[in-house]
Each structure stands twice: as structure tokens, then as C-alpha cells.
Design a protein around this motif. Sequence first.
Motif, PDB file in Angstrom:
ATOM      1  N   THR A   1      11.973   8.938   3.618  1.00 25.66           N
ATOM      2  CA  THR A   1      11.089   9.305   5.078  1.00 25.66           C
ATOM      3  C   THR A   1      11.113   7.867   5.151  1.00 25.66           C
ATOM      4  O   THR A   1      10.890   7.561   4.373  1.00 25.66           O
ATOM      5  N   LEU A   2      10.716   7.769   6.481  1.00 28.14           N
ATOM      6  CA  LEU A   2      10.155   6.623   6.873  1.00 28.14           C
ATOM      7  C   LEU A   2       8.945   6.578   6.842  1.00 28.14           C
ATOM      8  O   LEU A   2       8.368   5.046   7.374  1.00 28.14           O
ATOM      9  N   ASP A   3       7.892   7.463   6.401  1.00 27.73           N
ATOM     10  CA  ASP A   3       6.560   7.021   6.647  1.00 27.73           C
ATOM     11  C   ASP A   3       6.019   7.099   5.503  1.00 27.73           C
ATOM     12  O   ASP A   3       6.054   8.297   4.509  1.00 27.73           O
ATOM     13  N   PRO A   4       5.548   6.024   4.477  1.00 27.97           N
ATOM     14  CA  PRO A   4       5.107   6.020   3.484  1.00 27.97           C
ATOM     15  C   PRO A   4       3.948   6.603   2.647  1.00 27.97           C
ATOM     16  O   PRO A   4       3.539   6.891   2.005  1.00 27.97           O
ATOM     17  N   ALA A   5       2.970   7.158   3.972  1.00 29.40           N
ATOM     18  CA  ALA A   5       1.853   8.263   3.475  1.00 29.40           C
ATOM     19  C   ALA A   5       2.738   9.513   3.128  1.00 29.40           C
ATOM     20  O   ALA A   5       1.974   9.577   2.446  1.00 29.40           O
ATOM     21  N   GLU A   6       3.709   9.972   3.866  1.00 32.83           N
ATOM     22  CA  GLU A   6       4.135  11.276   3.421  1.00 32.83           C
ATOM     23  C   GLU A   6       4.872  11.169   1.902  1.00 32.83           C
ATOM     24  O   GLU A   6       4.622  12.220   1.262  1.00 32.83           O
ATOM     25  N   ALA A   7       5.615   9.622   1.995  1.00 32.93           N
ATOM     26  CA  ALA A   7       6.516   9.574   0.540  1.00 32.93           C
ATOM     27  C   ALA A   7       5.255  10.047  -0.643  1.00 32.93           C
ATOM     28  O   ALA A   7       5.591  10.102  -2.022  1.00 32.93           O
ATOM     29  N   VAL A   8       3.905   8.912  -0.438  1.00 30.90           N
ATOM     30  CA  VAL A   8       2.816   8.989  -1.728  1.00 30.90           C
ATOM     31  C   VAL A   8       2.410  10.720  -1.727  1.00 30.90           C
ATOM     32  O   VAL A   8       1.775  11.069  -2.688  1.00 30.90           O
ATOM     33  N   SER A   9       2.283  11.066  -0.388  1.00 32.47           N
ATOM     34  CA  SER A   9       1.574  12.343  -0.924  1.00 32.47           C
ATOM     35  C   SER A   9       1.026  12.960  -1.801  1.00 32.47           C
ATOM     36  O   SER A   9       0.074  13.816  -2.065  1.00 32.47           O
ATOM     37  N   ASP A  10       2.692  13.493  -2.173  1.00 29.96           N
ATOM     38  CA  ASP A  10       2.850  14.303  -3.604  1.00 29.96           C
ATOM     39  C   ASP A  10       3.375  13.879  -4.253  1.00 29.96           C
ATOM     40  O   ASP A  10       3.531  14.523  -5.720  1.00 29.96           O
ATOM     41  N   ALA A  11       2.413  12.281  -4.615  1.00 29.95           N
ATOM     42  CA  ALA A  11       2.841  11.580  -6.085  1.00 29.95           C
ATOM     43  C   ALA A  11       2.163  11.223  -6.999  1.00 29.95           C
ATOM     44  O   ALA A  11       0.833  11.420  -6.523  1.00 29.95           O
ATOM     45  N   ASP A  12       2.449  11.054  -8.536  1.00 32.24           N
ATOM     46  CA  ASP A  12       1.591  11.227  -9.308  1.00 32.24           C
ATOM     47  C   ASP A  12       2.116   9.978  -9.786  1.00 32.24           C
ATOM     48  O   ASP A  12       1.248   9.560 -10.645  1.00 32.24           O
ATOM     49  N   LEU A  13       2.872   9.231  -9.418  1.00 32.77           N
ATOM     50  CA  LEU A  13       3.413   7.904  -9.438  1.00 32.77           C
ATOM     51  C   LEU A  13       3.715   7.379  -8.242  1.00 32.77           C
ATOM     52  O   LEU A  13       4.674   7.579  -7.713  1.00 32.77           O
ATOM     53  N   VAL A  14       2.872   6.073  -8.231  1.00 33.30           N
ATOM     54  CA  VAL A  14       3.415   5.960  -6.657  1.00 33.30           C
ATOM     55  C   VAL A  14       3.927   3.526  -7.064  1.00 33.30           C
ATOM     56  O   VAL A  14       2.521   3.299  -7.648  1.00 33.30           O
ATOM     57  N   VAL A  15       5.097   4.060  -6.925  1.00 33.91           N
ATOM     58  CA  VAL A  15       5.253   1.924  -7.440  1.00 33.91           C
ATOM     59  C   VAL A  15       5.761   1.463  -5.855  1.00 33.91           C
ATOM     60  O   VAL A  15       6.890   1.348  -5.168  1.00 33.91           O
ATOM     61  N   LEU A  16       4.450   0.248  -5.667  1.00 37.20           N
ATOM     62  CA  LEU A  16       5.161  -0.428  -4.492  1.00 37.20           C
ATOM     63  C   LEU A  16       6.037  -1.531  -4.228  1.00 37.20           C
ATOM     64  O   LEU A  16       5.977  -2.051  -5.216  1.00 37.20           O
ATOM     65  N   CYS A  17       7.350  -1.683  -3.859  1.00 39.52           N
ATOM     66  CA  CYS A  17       8.159  -2.361  -3.875  1.00 39.52           C
ATOM     67  C   CYS A  17       8.273  -2.647  -3.120  1.00 39.52           C
ATOM     68  O   CYS A  17       9.603  -2.698  -2.260  1.00 39.52           O
ATOM     69  N   ILE A  18       7.671  -4.269  -2.395  1.00 39.20           N
ATOM     70  CA  ILE A  18       7.571  -4.179  -1.243  1.00 39.20           C
ATOM     71  C   ILE A  18       7.381  -6.068  -1.883  1.00 39.20           C
ATOM     72  O   ILE A  18       6.853  -6.211  -3.033  1.00 39.20           O
ATOM     73  N   PRO A  19       7.417  -6.887  -0.790  1.00 40.64           N
ATOM     74  CA  PRO A  19       7.515  -8.530  -1.025  1.00 40.64           C
ATOM     75  C   PRO A  19       5.443  -8.432  -0.509  1.00 40.64           C
ATOM     76  O   PRO A  19       5.007  -7.117  -0.821  1.00 40.64           O
ATOM     77  N   VAL A  20       5.450  -9.388  -1.710  1.00 38.62           N
ATOM     78  CA  VAL A  20       3.270  -9.568  -2.152  1.00 38.62           C
ATOM     79  C   VAL A  20       2.614  -9.399  -0.849  1.00 38.62           C
ATOM     80  O   VAL A  20       1.831  -9.188  -1.329  1.00 38.62           O
ATOM     81  N   GLY A  21       3.234 -10.079   0.141  1.00 36.79           N
ATOM     82  CA  GLY A  21       2.509  -9.944   1.068  1.00 36.79           C
ATOM     83  C   GLY A  21       2.414  -8.901   2.544  1.00 36.79           C
ATOM     84  O   GLY A  21       1.389  -9.112   3.080  1.00 36.79           O
ATOM     85  N   ALA A  22       3.469  -8.216   1.876  1.00 35.68           N
ATOM     86  CA  ALA A  22       3.115  -6.411   2.274  1.00 35.68           C
ATOM     87  C   ALA A  22       1.977  -5.610   2.222  1.00 35.68           C
ATOM     88  O   ALA A  22       1.590  -4.678   2.664  1.00 35.68           O
ATOM     89  N   CYS A  23       1.355  -5.870   1.342  1.00 35.12           N
ATOM     90  CA  CYS A  23       0.146  -4.924   0.341  1.00 35.12           C
ATOM     91  C   CYS A  23      -1.113  -4.302   1.175  1.00 35.12           C
ATOM     92  O   CYS A  23      -0.848  -3.341   1.240  1.00 35.12           O
ATOM     93  N   ASP A  24      -1.044  -5.292   1.599  1.00 37.00           N
ATOM     94  CA  ASP A  24      -2.589  -5.328   2.652  1.00 37.00           C
ATOM     95  C   ASP A  24      -2.170  -4.359   3.229  1.00 37.00           C
ATOM     96  O   ASP A  24      -3.115  -3.029   3.643  1.00 37.00           O
ATOM     97  N   ALA A  25      -1.403  -4.708   4.061  1.00 37.91           N
ATOM     98  CA  ALA A  25      -0.995  -3.566   5.266  1.00 37.91           C
ATOM     99  C   ALA A  25      -0.347  -1.986   4.520  1.00 37.91           C
ATOM    100  O   ALA A  25      -1.157  -1.064   5.169  1.00 37.91           O
ATOM    101  N   MET A  26       0.772  -2.090   4.310  1.00 38.64           N
ATOM    102  CA  MET A  26       0.468  -0.990   3.719  1.00 38.64           C
ATOM    103  C   MET A  26      -0.394   0.023   2.520  1.00 38.64           C
ATOM    104  O   MET A  26      -0.314   1.301   3.080  1.00 38.64           O
ATOM    105  N   MET A  27      -0.898  -0.801   2.440  1.00 39.50           N
ATOM    106  CA  MET A  27      -2.562  -0.114   1.478  1.00 39.50           C
ATOM    107  C   MET A  27      -3.024   0.845   2.710  1.00 39.50           C
ATOM    108  O   MET A  27      -3.645   1.684   2.917  1.00 39.50           O
ATOM    109  N   GLN A  28      -3.201   0.261   4.063  1.00 37.30           N
ATOM    110  CA  GLN A  28      -4.048   0.812   5.195  1.00 37.30           C
ATOM    111  C   GLN A  28      -3.574   1.882   5.981  1.00 37.30           C
ATOM    112  O   GLN A  28      -4.127   2.425   6.208  1.00 37.30           O
ATOM    113  N   THR A  29      -1.725   2.208   5.184  1.00 44.47           N
ATOM    114  CA  THR A  29      -1.070   3.178   5.736  1.00 44.47           C
ATOM    115  C   THR A  29      -1.387   3.972   4.468  1.00 44.47           C
ATOM    116  O   THR A  29      -1.339   5.574   5.152  1.00 44.47           O
ATOM    117  N   ILE A  30      -1.370   3.775   3.285  1.00 42.13           N
ATOM    118  CA  ILE A  30      -1.108   4.924   2.301  1.00 42.13           C
ATOM    119  C   ILE A  30      -2.847   5.341   1.557  1.00 42.13           C
ATOM    120  O   ILE A  30      -2.374   6.602   0.720  1.00 42.13           O
TER     121      ILE A  30
END
Lengths: 309, 309
Positions: free
Chosen positions: B57-86
Motif C-alpha cells: 500500500t502507498l498509505d503507511p497508516a493502512e499498513a500499520v493499522s493491523d500490525a503487531d510489529l512496525v519497523v520504520l525503514c526510512i531516512p532519519v529525517g523523515a521520522c517526524d512527518a511519518m509519525m504524524q501520518t501513522i
Amino acid sequence: MAEPLFDRLALIGIGLIGSSLAQVARREGLVGEIAISTRSKKTLERARELNLGDVYTLDPAEAVSDADLVVLCIPVGACDAMMQTIAGSLKPGAILTDVGSVKMSVIDQIAPHVPDTVHFIPGHPIAGTEHSGPDAGFPDLFQNRWCILTPDKSTSQDAIDRLAAFWRGCGSDVELMEPGRHDLVLAITSHLPQLISYNIVGTADDLETVTKSEVIKYSAGGFRDFTRLAASDPTMWRDVCLHNRDAILEMLGRFSEDLSAMQRAIRWGDAGVLYDLFSRTRSIRKSIIEAGQETPAPDFGRPHEKTRD
Amino acid sequence: MAEPLFDRLALIGIGLIGSSLAQVARREGLVGEIAISTRSKKTLERARELNLGDVYTLDPAEAVSDADLVVLCIPVGACDAMMQTIAGSLKPGAILTDVGSVKMSVIDQIAPHVPDTVHFIPGHPIAGTEHSGPDAGFPDLFQNRWCILTPDKSTSQDAIDRLAAFWRGCGSDVELMEPGRHDLVLAITSHLPQLISYNIVGTADDLETVTKSEVIKYSAGGFRDFTRLAASDPTMWRDVCLHNRDAILEMLGRFSEDLSAMQRAIRWGDAGVLYDLFSRTRSIRKSIIEAGQETPAPDFGRPHEKTRD
């Protein structure tokens, strides 16, 4: 197998390069007989155990006396003293060459001693590993690597051709170059990387805030790449520094200037400068791989399977 | 095969690390299902072609919605924006972790968004190659490498144990560390080597006195060792510089100081200082090999047979 190019090869010094030369010269039938001389009795005995040659002697003058090709495989700082010992014993018509990583200083040390009847052709195979000594040698070391020769204008073309044929027989490509240019090119492609590696390993070793065991454990983050060059022979590299001083200082100066600019970009958070700098460097590796001077395998092809437990 | 440790793993980002995690997690049966989300449609399609997961999915919120383990494999500068989404879609009881090379800044970016019901455990596998993207991944990447976790004191021990079991299942050894210490240790073992590599390749690229083709031809003299790290992902490394600034500047400062001392010893021909410096660095490589973090094969085990003609 073809006729040998030289009846007798004398190797003065039998470390990584000398040992590899002995092995490939014999395997390829490039020479009739191999005479080996080295300063240390222990190393000479080891060369004999490894069956690297036909004649073994602690006296380099004896080794060269009947040789058609003499290759000095010694640290670049030892050339003048060696020539004082062997010059009088060189065979008329012989080719004398070396394998040192610096050429101007080697010429200054060797040329004044060379008899008129001997062909002196400075040389440098761009090949090596981090290991030293006769046990480190292997016959494929020069395969697909460049060997630079820096003869002067008065050198016999026939002698140059014969030495080039020898190196090609060892698996190398041969390039002729002016010695000053060699020293400049090698300062950036070899001497600077070497010194930077020694320096970063030294910096890590000195830290009081991070323990040595942490540096070792987490070295796969990049640090370990530098430890290979930093494990190279210290005598050889001390001599290179002392004998290619000006070119090395020029490259170190440029490197430091560039590093200061990077440091400034990091301090001021200049994302664009950093991104541009980190983007331009990929293509050069691609070119090196295409030129057959590097493996395309990720991580140098290091094994990634489980190696302990 | 044992019961999976997690029913559903969500990988946010599917570059070298995400792709390798997907492959090893499936091979070892560590998770039931794998959901993959990435920003670029093209990369997501590639992940699907490589059959890296079960849900794309292109939607990270959808990907995490049912996950027991979420691993962010993104550049360290992208974490804040990603958290706002998920953040609002994270499943209660889930473990949230990352793989970034910086920990203090990642914690600053992520922690404020984490719901009370989610276990946030910052992580960093010390493993990689110079290649990027989903095609670069392979299941043995983490084998025999360390993974550092930097939980805070309030983190559930059970969650830490489960995440550690996951990483051990990937082949890694797990170490707990305080995040500030992590950033200091990695600054010397990873970030400094990386920046030095970028810098030396940039210096060589800039020379007007030595041509690029000469640098390429004679790179086996040492230079090519640096081009591997310098071929790494520029976005990732830009972010590391911006987010571990203080520790990196400290290490760069020490490195430069040491380099100046070496430069001075070369200028003044101080043979003893150079020899001592070049001698002390061999043992550290030996220790790294003994610790299983490096191959004992000469020249990183690079092939030396003939590779062209």
C-alpha cells in the motif's frame, strides 16, 4: 611453454611483491632460474621452505651477479644503500628495475650507481594486499592490474620492451609514464588513501569516550573498510611518506580543505551542499568497476553467511 | 518451523534494510504476514514483483493499522512527518521500532507522537552494503551483525524481549545501549568513515592535475577501498549528518587534529613518529576479524583471477 624471457631473475627482497613475482614468473615460465636474496636470514629460510626460487643468498651482490633481470622489492628508502652493495656486481646487459611506490626519489637513489652497461627502468606494479612477507605472495596478484614503468629518454627501447613483456606475462597491463607524474598520480590514488586510513584508525584508537571493544563490535558500520589499508607494512609506508613528501603534502592539503568545507556544511545544516557532495561520488565507483579494477559484488564480495556460533 | 513471533509485520520503506528484513523474516518464519508501504509507487511495484510481502500500500497508516510489529525503514529525517501520518493508526499493544543510524534525534521526532498503548523501542542494525533499493536486499544481511536497541527505562521488558527475539531470529546479536552513547559510538565507527570516504572521492574528482581516467586506472593502489562507502545512498547520509551533528563534529575535529600532526611529521621527515603511527593500527584489524566482523581473506576476499580480456 615459450622460451623464458630471461635466463636468470634476481629478486632482492622477498615480501608480498617479491614472493608473488617469483610464483607467477615460475608458473608462466617467464624466467629460467630465480635467485633470491633478502636481508633477514629468517625470511630467506622461509622463502626456501616455500620453494620460491632456485638460489638463496644473504648476499645481494651474489644474487645479481649472474642475473639478466634484477628486481628490487625493498622499501623505497633502502635503494641507495642497496645500490652501493650491488652496483659493482651487476651483469653487463642486465635490466635493473624496482617495484617502489615512489619514482623520483628512487631514481635519485639508484641512477647515480648504475653502470653504463646496465639498463635501469624504474617500475611500479599497482597491486597489493594488506599482508606482508613471503607467505603473503600469490601468483595472481598482478593479474589485471597496471604496471607503470618510468624509463628516461635514453633508455634502450629493446630493454623497455623486454621488461614490459615480463610484466604482461605476469598478467599486468603496462603503461609508460614520466616519473614526476607517477608520483603525483599515486599520491592521490594510493598514498593519500593509505594515510587517511592510518589516521582514522589512529583517531578511533585514541578515543577516551568510546572503548576499543565498541569500535571493534560495531566496525561493520564502515570503520572496518579502513582497517585493511591501515594493516599494511609500516616500514614501506614510512618510506613512501618520506620520499614522496611534496606530492603527499599537496594532496593532504586539498583533502583537509575539502573536509573543512564539509564540516562547515554539517555545522550550519546546509542540506543541499551535503546532498550534492554525497551524490557526485557514485559514478566514480561505477567507472572503476567497468575498468575491471574493482568487483561489482556488494560489500567487496565479503562473505555474509554465518561464520561463527 | 516455530510459531511466528508477530502475526503481522509492517515495513515502512522497502530499501536495502526493509527488503532484507522482509526476506529474512519470511525465510525464518518470524512473522505471519508482511505489509509493505513506501512513498514511491515505482518502488512499491518493484517490491511486489520481488514478492517481498503479502500486502502492498502507498498509505503507511493502512499498513500499520493491523500490525503487531512496525519497523520504520526510512531516512532519519523523515521520522517526524511519518509519525504524524501513522500515529493515530497504530494498533494498541504493537511494537514500533526503526533502523536509523541516529537515535537521539529519532527519539525526539517519534516519541511525542507515540500513543500510550504502543511500545516504542528505537533500533539500529549495524549492517549494510553500498547498494540501495528493494533489489539490494538479501536475507543474510543481518547475519552475525549487531543490532543496537535503545529503549528508555519505562519500556516494557516483555516488548524488549520480543523485539530482541525478532532480531536474533534475523541472525543478529542484540545489545542494549543508551541513545546518546549509541550516537557517539556510531559517529566514530560509521559516520566519520562515511564522511571521510565521500570527502576523499570528492577531492580526487576535483583534481585538475590528475585526470579522472588516471584515478580510475590506478585505483587498486588503495583509492578504490573508499569508493564503496562513497557509493552509499546520499539522502540517508545527508540526514545522518544533519541529525547527529554534534557527535560528528566532535569526531571530525579529532580526526583533523590527528591529520595535522601526521602532516607535520611528513613535512619535517619525522620517521619515528610515522613508523609508530603506522605500526599501532594493525592490531585493531586483527581484533575485528577475531570478533567475526571482518573476513580474514586478503583484500576483503576480492577476486584476483583474470576478469577480462
